[in-house]
Design a protein around this motif. Structure first.
Motif, mmCIF file in Angstrom:
data_model
loop_
_atom_site.group_PDB
_atom_site.id
_atom_site.type_symbol
_atom_site.label_atom_id
_atom_site.label_comp_id
_atom_site.label_asym_id
_atom_site.label_seq_id
_atom_site.Cartn_x
_atom_site.Cartn_y
_atom_site.Cartn_z
ATOM 1 N N ILE A 185 18.915 -92.008 -42.010
ATOM 2 C CA ILE A 185 17.939 -91.590 -43.019
ATOM 3 C C ILE A 185 18.081 -90.085 -43.216
ATOM 4 C CG2 ILE A 185 15.472 -91.389 -43.529
ATOM 5 C CD1 ILE A 185 16.586 -94.277 -43.642
ATOM 6 N N ILE A 186 18.381 -89.677 -44.446
ATOM 7 C CA ILE A 186 18.554 -88.250 -44.708
ATOM 8 C C ILE A 186 17.301 -87.620 -45.312
ATOM 9 C CG2 ILE A 186 21.071 -88.335 -44.827
ATOM 10 C CD1 ILE A 186 20.833 -88.282 -47.900
ATOM 11 N N LEU A 187 16.401 -88.429 -45.866
ATOM 12 C CA LEU A 187 15.113 -87.912 -46.343
ATOM 13 C C LEU A 187 14.042 -88.952 -46.018
ATOM 14 C CD1 LEU A 187 16.096 -86.518 -49.866
ATOM 15 C CD2 LEU A 187 15.488 -85.164 -47.861
ATOM 16 N N GLU A 204 27.828 -75.044 -50.216
ATOM 17 C CA GLU A 204 26.955 -76.098 -49.685
ATOM 18 C C GLU A 204 26.974 -77.307 -50.610
ATOM 19 O OE1 GLU A 204 23.403 -75.205 -46.937
ATOM 20 O OE2 GLU A 204 23.092 -73.894 -48.649
ATOM 21 N N ARG A 224 19.990 -78.760 -50.158
ATOM 22 C CA ARG A 224 21.355 -78.324 -49.847
ATOM 23 C C ARG A 224 21.732 -78.687 -48.421
ATOM 24 N NH1 ARG A 224 22.283 -74.123 -54.161
ATOM 25 N NH2 ARG A 224 20.295 -74.132 -55.256
ATOM 26 N N SER A 225 23.027 -78.807 -48.187
ATOM 27 C CA SER A 225 23.503 -79.280 -46.881
ATOM 28 C C SER A 225 24.904 -78.757 -46.605
ATOM 29 C CB SER A 225 23.531 -80.812 -46.886
ATOM 30 O OG SER A 225 24.086 -81.308 -45.684
ATOM 31 N N HIS A 226 25.211 -78.580 -45.302
ATOM 32 C CA HIS A 226 26.582 -78.238 -44.927
ATOM 33 C C HIS A 226 27.411 -79.469 -44.600
ATOM 34 C CE1 HIS A 226 25.856 -73.970 -45.025
ATOM 35 N NE2 HIS A 226 24.805 -74.107 -44.247
ATOM 36 N N ASP A 227 26.743 -80.603 -44.309
ATOM 37 C CA ASP A 227 27.478 -81.764 -43.785
ATOM 38 C C ASP A 227 27.076 -83.094 -44.428
ATOM 39 O OD1 ASP A 227 24.957 -82.177 -42.784
ATOM 40 O OD2 ASP A 227 25.502 -81.992 -40.673
ATOM 41 N N THR A 229 24.565 -84.777 -44.084
ATOM 42 C CA THR A 229 23.622 -85.524 -43.243
ATOM 43 C C THR A 229 22.318 -84.753 -43.013
ATOM 44 O OG1 THR A 229 25.479 -86.549 -42.110
ATOM 45 C CG2 THR A 229 23.363 -86.693 -41.014
ATOM 46 N N HIS A 230 22.408 -83.447 -42.890
ATOM 47 C CA HIS A 230 21.246 -82.600 -42.624
ATOM 48 C C HIS A 230 20.953 -81.774 -43.876
ATOM 49 C CE1 HIS A 230 23.111 -83.462 -38.715
ATOM 50 N NE2 HIS A 230 21.914 -83.349 -38.189
ATOM 51 N N TRP A 231 19.710 -81.840 -44.380
ATOM 52 C CA TRP A 231 19.359 -81.235 -45.667
ATOM 53 C C TRP A 231 18.216 -80.253 -45.543
ATOM 54 C CZ3 TRP A 231 22.316 -82.014 -49.954
ATOM 55 C CH2 TRP A 231 23.282 -83.022 -49.854
ATOM 56 N N GLY A 232 18.302 -79.170 -46.295
ATOM 57 C CA GLY A 232 17.244 -78.156 -46.293
ATOM 58 C C GLY A 232 17.231 -77.385 -47.591
ATOM 59 N N ARG A 233 16.566 -76.220 -47.574
ATOM 60 C CA ARG A 233 16.451 -75.365 -48.756
ATOM 61 C C ARG A 233 15.972 -76.152 -49.972
ATOM 62 N NH1 ARG A 233 21.747 -72.323 -49.863
ATOM 63 N NH2 ARG A 233 20.399 -71.292 -51.369
ATOM 64 N N HIS A 234 14.935 -76.949 -49.753
ATOM 65 C CA HIS A 234 14.382 -77.768 -50.833
ATOM 66 C C HIS A 234 13.723 -76.886 -51.894
ATOM 67 C CE1 HIS A 234 14.909 -81.582 -48.647
ATOM 68 N NE2 HIS A 234 14.678 -80.854 -47.574
ATOM 69 N N ILE B 185 11.779 -74.119 -47.684
ATOM 70 C CA ILE B 185 11.147 -75.420 -47.443
ATOM 71 C C ILE B 185 12.148 -76.299 -46.694
ATOM 72 C CG2 ILE B 185 10.217 -77.492 -48.556
ATOM 73 C CD1 ILE B 185 8.416 -74.996 -48.793
ATOM 74 N N THR B 229 17.359 -75.148 -40.193
ATOM 75 C CA THR B 229 17.068 -75.086 -41.632
ATOM 76 C C THR B 229 17.372 -76.400 -42.335
ATOM 77 O OG1 THR B 229 17.619 -72.748 -41.613
ATOM 78 C CG2 THR B 229 17.557 -73.804 -43.753
ATOM 79 N N HIS B 230 18.422 -77.080 -41.916
ATOM 80 C CA HIS B 230 18.837 -78.338 -42.538
ATOM 81 C C HIS B 230 18.563 -79.479 -41.561
ATOM 82 C CE1 HIS B 230 21.238 -75.121 -44.390
ATOM 83 N NE2 HIS B 230 21.287 -75.869 -45.480
ATOM 84 N N TRP B 231 17.826 -80.497 -42.014
ATOM 85 C CA TRP B 231 17.349 -81.559 -41.123
ATOM 86 C C TRP B 231 17.791 -82.936 -41.589
ATOM 87 C CZ3 TRP B 231 14.983 -80.468 -36.550
ATOM 88 C CH2 TRP B 231 14.593 -79.125 -36.355
#
Lengths: 354, 354
Positions: A185-187, A204, A224-227, A229-234, B185, B229-231
């Motif tokens: 689950i990514i979100l 990203e 945004r994400s580097h991989d 799987t992990h997301w941020g900077r919403h 966020i 930062t990224h989840w």
């Protein structure tokens, strides 16, 4: 209207496929993600099934048992006059005094691949490797509405994972559409309508998504994400517009298309009269910024297969294939029942925005 | 009951602080995150203010204007008999026919530091660097309920960012509680009650959080990150329990404490009779797995400052300091108005779980 429906529509219907298990019927082959693999066109179709039921006083509410793969399916049956439940929409909601604390569905979805050589006539693949089944507790009520993004030689697939725990966004990846890797689950709930951009921006990965809560009407966000799987900077992107065709809720459709003017995104919006499609143009370097947006819908339910079905008056697009720089093919669901297609010229779409 | 309230309670009251601007009054100094910096104890206190209003027929709904920093504040005034709005809770919700499509608050929160040498007597820091103000569009209705986690020499601070875009989780970091870095966020709406574990598990940071939607009653989830930062890798942890004190909603409190039996987490739960505190023990290596949980609340509103205030009958803990392996100090909000403290023995808490 800059969009032209295929003469072959509908491309896929529930009658095209056998139920996956005894006692169930197929009620939808719709909301397909789209991709190209080699010289073939592929659709990742949402197949919705429900227990056969001839008694209007009863409402079966099925669920997958994901301890095996493919999962088995079980079904409880509620009485339509049971005041512990609200049956007024296609989601079955608990009434306030119900000790059960989550919604249920009346049908279960899985994903199945269909292939085409011309992008207009599709045949469902009946081999076992071409079906993606729910396989964990977050998918007990089904997996829905895949978006497929090709990034280099790999494809990432975002989809809605539905269960008693809510509607979440899950991620799959594949290179061949035979073997799929699962990335969880990514979100978390409630979120859906997630689609990944086909290239990195500022080093990203970028994804549109649609969080929902009771606080405000559901709109489009970006992360945004580097991989992957992990997301941020919403960040917030766009909201429903009071008084317009997209006043109640909006959400991203298929992955955005790069144009020289910016990222072109087809989105769905719902207002008082059902679902339509619009377009929004996002800044090339900062796709959280909206440059232009459809004043009027670029597509509304008009044909019989869009106006009448499991949910009437719905066009919902989550599949797109870019034919060349100038032309797009949209694959969309009609009335939450069938898959249809349409073609449009990128320039016409861009010119229709304000 | 294994928890003992401080004799000094309440530790901080609205009367302890001047309003930040003319025409406003302080109504809450509560829900404080807690930390140690050198030989001092620190609290990161939520300060809630609202426009002074003597007319019960009127309801001011303020907002920050974040184009400057510190932000200015503006206020609209609604009439209590305006049927476009629902005033029945402390959140002001739009009625169905209201063209405004989001909720409002009647008060605005910011964060302010208080210091102590003994962990029992706290003094609010009045220097400008000790206040954290909203500074972007996601914080126009305030920032709330900070959780502070020390990881090595740095501190990460999760908090609720509230605006017309929903209630999201924001992230700050600092090493000295003078300069704060903002990381945007990290979880979109609706989500709150996020707290980061004090160490990595399996080479990833771990965070508890509490997504909410209309689909199911709000419960505790977990996510993982390489960079804070990224989840991703979201998993479900624990749900409200029908028929018990925590039947309506639950959410994580302060950052979990490592014990030899597992991660001990103090959480809040709401049922039909208001908010209480419970504890849950999570597996050391896989903190998505619940080992044990409070059958009965470990703390319920009992004292006057917990039973009467802006919201009656609330104890809400988001601050904790581990004195040694054996003892914890909890910092908690009473009735959404004051900050109070309590001590407990880790062993007593663990022994109370089932």
């Amino acid at each position: 209207m800059p969009i032209e429906r295929f003469a072959e529509n509908p491309l896929l219907c529930p009658a095209d496929i056998e139920p996956s298990r005894d006692g169930f019927e197929v009620i939808g082959t719709f909301n397909a993600g789209a991709f190209r693999l080699g010289d073939r066109y592929g659709l990742l179709v949402r197949v919705a099934e429900r227990p056969v039921n001839d008694d209007p006083a009863l409402v079966p509410v099925p669920a997958f048992d994901t301890r095996s793969y493919p999962p088995t399916a079980t079904s409880e049956t509620l009485r339509r006059d049971d005041t512990l439940w609200d049956f007024s929409t296609c989601v079955v909601s608990p009434a306030k005094n119900n000790p059960v604390q989550h919604c249920r569905l009346t049908n279960l979805s899985h994903l199945r691949i269909a292939w085409s050589t011309d992008g207009r006539r599709f045949i469902l693949d009946r081999s076992s490797g071409s079906t993606i089944w729910p396989d964990n507790q977050f998918e007990r009520f089904g997996i829905e509405d895949a978006r497929v993004t090709q990034i280099g030689g790999a494809y990432c697939i975002t989809y809605s994972a539905v269960s008693d725990r809510g509607i979440c966004v899950g991620l799959l990846s594949t290179t061949d559409f035979r073997l799929f890797a699962r990335h969880g689950i990514i979100l978390p709930h409630e979120n859906k309508d997630a689609c990944v951009f086909p290239e990195k921006i500022d080093d990203e990965y970028v994804m549109l998504h649609r969080p929902s809560s009771g606080w405000c009407r559901p709109g489009m966000w970006i992360a945004r994400s580097h991989d992957l799987t992990h997301w941020g900077r919403h960040e917030f992107v766009a909201a429903p517009r009071p008084g317009r065709w997209d006043s109640r809720r909006i959400g991203a459709g298929p992955p955005p298309v790069r144009t020289k003017d910016g990222w072109l995104e087809i989105y769905h919006g719902a207002g008082d009269d059902g679902y339509g499609l619009g377009a929004v143009l996002l800044d090339t370097d900062n796709p959280a910024r909206v440059i232009a947006r459809s004043r009027e819908p670029v597509m509304l339910p008009e044909t019989d297969y869009e106006r009448h079905g499991f949910v009437d008056n719905v066009v919902f697009c989550n599949g797109l294939i870019q034919e060349n720089d100038a032309e797009l093919r949209l694959y969309y669901g009609g009335a939450d029942t069938v898959t249809a297609g349409a073609a449009c010229i990128v320039r016409d779409l861009l010119d229709s925005l304000e």
